[in-house]
Design an enzyme around this catalytic site. Structure first.
Site, mmCIF file in Angstrom:
data_model
loop_
_atom_site.group_PDB
_atom_site.id
_atom_site.type_symbol
_atom_site.label_atom_id
_atom_site.label_comp_id
_atom_site.label_asym_id
_atom_site.label_seq_id
_atom_site.Cartn_x
_atom_site.Cartn_y
_atom_site.Cartn_z
ATOM 1 N N CYS A 108 0.827 -1.213 0.000
ATOM 2 C CA CYS A 108 0.000 0.000 0.000
ATOM 3 C C CYS A 108 0.858 1.259 0.000
ATOM 4 C CB CYS A 108 -0.941 0.005 1.204
ATOM 5 S SG CYS A 108 -0.079 0.076 2.775
ATOM 6 N N CYS B 175 -2.593 -2.778 8.638
ATOM 7 C CA CYS B 175 -2.246 -1.462 9.194
ATOM 8 C C CYS B 175 -1.821 -1.613 10.658
ATOM 9 C CB CYS B 175 -3.423 -0.506 9.089
ATOM 10 S SG CYS B 175 -4.301 -0.564 7.508
HETATM 11 FE FE1 FES Z 1 -1.647 0.050 4.274
HETATM 12 FE FE2 FES Z 1 -3.356 1.067 5.947
HETATM 13 S S1 FES Z 1 -3.711 0.637 3.857
HETATM 14 S S2 FES Z 1 -1.261 0.690 6.302
#
Ligand code: FES
Length: 122
Positions: free
Chosen positions: A33, A102
């Site tokens: 991400c 996360c």
């Molecule tokens: Fe990757 Fe939240 S979407 S840390």
């Protein structure tokens, strides 16, 4: 989708910034991400006297880092090393499955900062 607790920590993050006179820092990221989390700590005689974070990432990453700082503040480094992403998720009263990674970032950031402290220790 998000619990009230997540929204609270996202809207009013605790301990954001850089710990005064920090002697430990850890930066971790998630390659998929692209989110990055940095934690700084001032550790005195093995106790976390101050901890702050800067997160460049999603709302869940902000919330998990915020609550993680609260969970390790005032703890010994050994206690803080025992922090798991599961405990972070529980403290936030849950996260959507696609946001669990996360919370892993928060656990890793705490561990990275403490590893840095242990490395620098005379
Ligand atoms: Fe990757 Fe939240 S979407 S840390």
């Amino acid at each position: 989708m998000y619990t009230e607790r997540v929204m609270d920590h996202f809207n009013c993050p605790r301990n954001m910034g850089e710990a005064d006179g920090y002697n430990a820092e850890g930066t971790v990221g998630n390659a998929k991400c692209g989110d990055i989390m940095r934690m700084t700590m001032r550790i005195e005689e093995g106790v976390i006297k101050d901890v702050k974070f800067k997160t460049f990432g999603c709302g869940a990453a902000v919330a998990t880092s915020s609550i993680a700082t609260e969970m390790v503040m005032g703890k010994t480094v050994e206690e803080a090393l025992a922090l798991t992403n599961k405990a972070v998720v529980e403290a936030l009263e849950g996260l959507p499955p696609q946001k669990i990674h996360c919370s892993v970032l928060a656990e890793e950031a705490v561990k990275a900062a403490i590893e840095d402290y242990n490395r620098k220790k005379p």
